[in-house]
Design a protein around this motif. Sequence first.
Motif, mmCIF file in Angstrom:
data_model
loop_
_atom_site.group_PDB
_atom_site.id
_atom_site.type_symbol
_atom_site.label_atom_id
_atom_site.label_comp_id
_atom_site.label_asym_id
_atom_site.label_seq_id
_atom_site.Cartn_x
_atom_site.Cartn_y
_atom_site.Cartn_z
ATOM 1 N N UNK A 36 0.877 -1.217 -0.124
ATOM 2 C CA UNK A 36 0.041 -0.126 -0.027
ATOM 3 C C UNK A 36 0.874 1.280 -0.211
ATOM 4 N N UNK A 37 2.119 1.323 0.472
ATOM 5 C CA UNK A 37 2.790 2.319 0.641
ATOM 6 C C UNK A 37 4.324 2.044 0.055
ATOM 7 N N UNK A 38 5.002 3.131 -0.647
ATOM 8 C CA UNK A 38 6.192 2.933 -1.207
ATOM 9 C C UNK A 38 7.266 4.125 -0.963
ATOM 10 N N UNK A 102 18.651 7.173 6.551
ATOM 11 C CA UNK A 102 17.207 7.684 6.160
ATOM 12 C C UNK A 102 16.659 8.154 7.499
ATOM 13 N N UNK A 103 15.821 9.432 7.238
ATOM 14 C CA UNK A 103 15.006 9.758 8.431
ATOM 15 C C UNK A 103 13.726 9.090 8.798
ATOM 16 N N UNK A 104 13.551 8.195 8.045
ATOM 17 C CA UNK A 104 12.181 7.240 7.931
ATOM 18 C C UNK A 104 12.175 6.520 9.515
ATOM 19 N N UNK A 105 10.983 6.118 10.013
ATOM 20 C CA UNK A 105 10.744 5.188 11.111
ATOM 21 C C UNK A 105 11.198 3.724 10.886
ATOM 22 N N UNK A 106 11.377 2.905 11.685
ATOM 23 C CA UNK A 106 11.404 1.475 11.298
ATOM 24 C C UNK A 106 10.143 1.206 10.940
ATOM 25 N N UNK A 107 10.031 0.063 10.069
ATOM 26 C CA UNK A 107 8.988 -0.538 9.456
ATOM 27 C C UNK A 107 7.699 0.493 9.003
ATOM 28 N N UNK A 108 8.146 1.652 8.603
ATOM 29 C CA UNK A 108 7.173 2.692 8.269
ATOM 30 C C UNK A 108 6.552 2.728 6.695
ATOM 31 N N UNK A 109 7.308 1.935 5.911
ATOM 32 C CA UNK A 109 6.798 1.786 4.479
ATOM 33 C C UNK A 109 6.604 0.253 4.154
ATOM 34 N N UNK A 110 5.394 0.202 3.410
ATOM 35 C CA UNK A 110 5.545 -1.503 2.999
ATOM 36 C C UNK A 110 6.648 -1.691 2.047
ATOM 37 N N UNK A 127 22.998 1.261 2.864
ATOM 38 C CA UNK A 127 21.653 1.700 2.063
ATOM 39 C C UNK A 127 20.827 0.582 2.000
ATOM 40 N N UNK A 128 21.393 -0.702 1.903
ATOM 41 C CA UNK A 128 20.351 -1.836 1.985
ATOM 42 C C UNK A 128 19.976 -2.221 3.274
ATOM 43 N N UNK A 129 20.810 -2.058 4.337
ATOM 44 C CA UNK A 129 20.635 -2.063 5.842
ATOM 45 C C UNK A 129 19.566 -1.171 5.998
ATOM 46 N N UNK A 130 19.554 0.131 5.605
ATOM 47 C CA UNK A 130 18.683 1.129 5.993
ATOM 48 C C UNK A 130 17.300 0.756 5.390
ATOM 49 N N UNK A 131 17.316 0.256 3.969
ATOM 50 C CA UNK A 131 16.047 0.045 3.328
ATOM 51 C C UNK A 131 15.278 -1.170 4.229
ATOM 52 N N UNK A 132 15.958 -2.059 4.704
ATOM 53 C CA UNK A 132 15.505 -3.174 5.389
ATOM 54 C C UNK A 132 15.126 -2.615 6.759
ATOM 55 N N UNK A 133 15.559 -1.779 7.395
ATOM 56 C CA UNK A 133 14.999 -1.308 8.730
ATOM 57 C C UNK A 133 13.705 -0.572 8.438
ATOM 58 N N UNK A 134 13.457 0.366 7.388
ATOM 59 C CA UNK A 134 12.287 0.952 6.987
ATOM 60 C C UNK A 134 11.268 0.301 6.523
ATOM 61 N N UNK A 135 11.661 -0.768 5.683
ATOM 62 C CA UNK A 135 10.612 -1.560 5.139
ATOM 63 C C UNK A 135 9.819 -2.632 6.266
ATOM 64 N N UNK A 136 8.609 -2.690 6.020
ATOM 65 C CA UNK A 136 7.783 -3.674 6.851
ATOM 66 C C UNK A 136 7.436 -4.929 5.841
#
Length: 151
Positions: A36-38, A102-110, A127-136
């Motif tokens: 639902x979110x990207x 990233x400034x985004x919260x953990x698990x904040x984007x699908x 960057x991959x680690x940050x993406x994994x942290x932010x993606x739910x």
Amino acid sequence: MNNPKTFWDTFETTYQMGSQKHRVYMLDLLQKRGVKSILDNGCGTAPIYEMIKNTEVDVEGFTRTKRWNFKYKGTDYSQGMIEVCKREFPEGDFEVQDARKLKENDNSWDCVLLLHALDHLDDYESAIKEAARVASKYVCIVLWRGFVQQG
């Protein structure tokens, strides 16, 4: 954020990649998976947002009706790219961010997209680690030219 000038800051300021077959396939797949979110990390001039926003997309000379409805945010390290995004899509959500912090919260984007972005970084692992942290749910990575060994 006071980022140094990058190659992408000198790029043509009206540049748009437009829809390409792999982007259409990816958006269809993400929708089928319930995304639902990207967060489009390294969004460049926002071709993904352009595809999501437009009623119709052109794929290799064929027009098809769009079927996507995602919450979207685009981030890029290049202030120049974000300025293009804000000018072309003033209603959109775009922000200068470093993919490695990233400034985004953990698990904040699908889903976090890293499309044609990682191969421009010297520290792509962060960057991959940050993406994994932010993606739910998913991290989607597409490489343009592959990783290059430094040194």
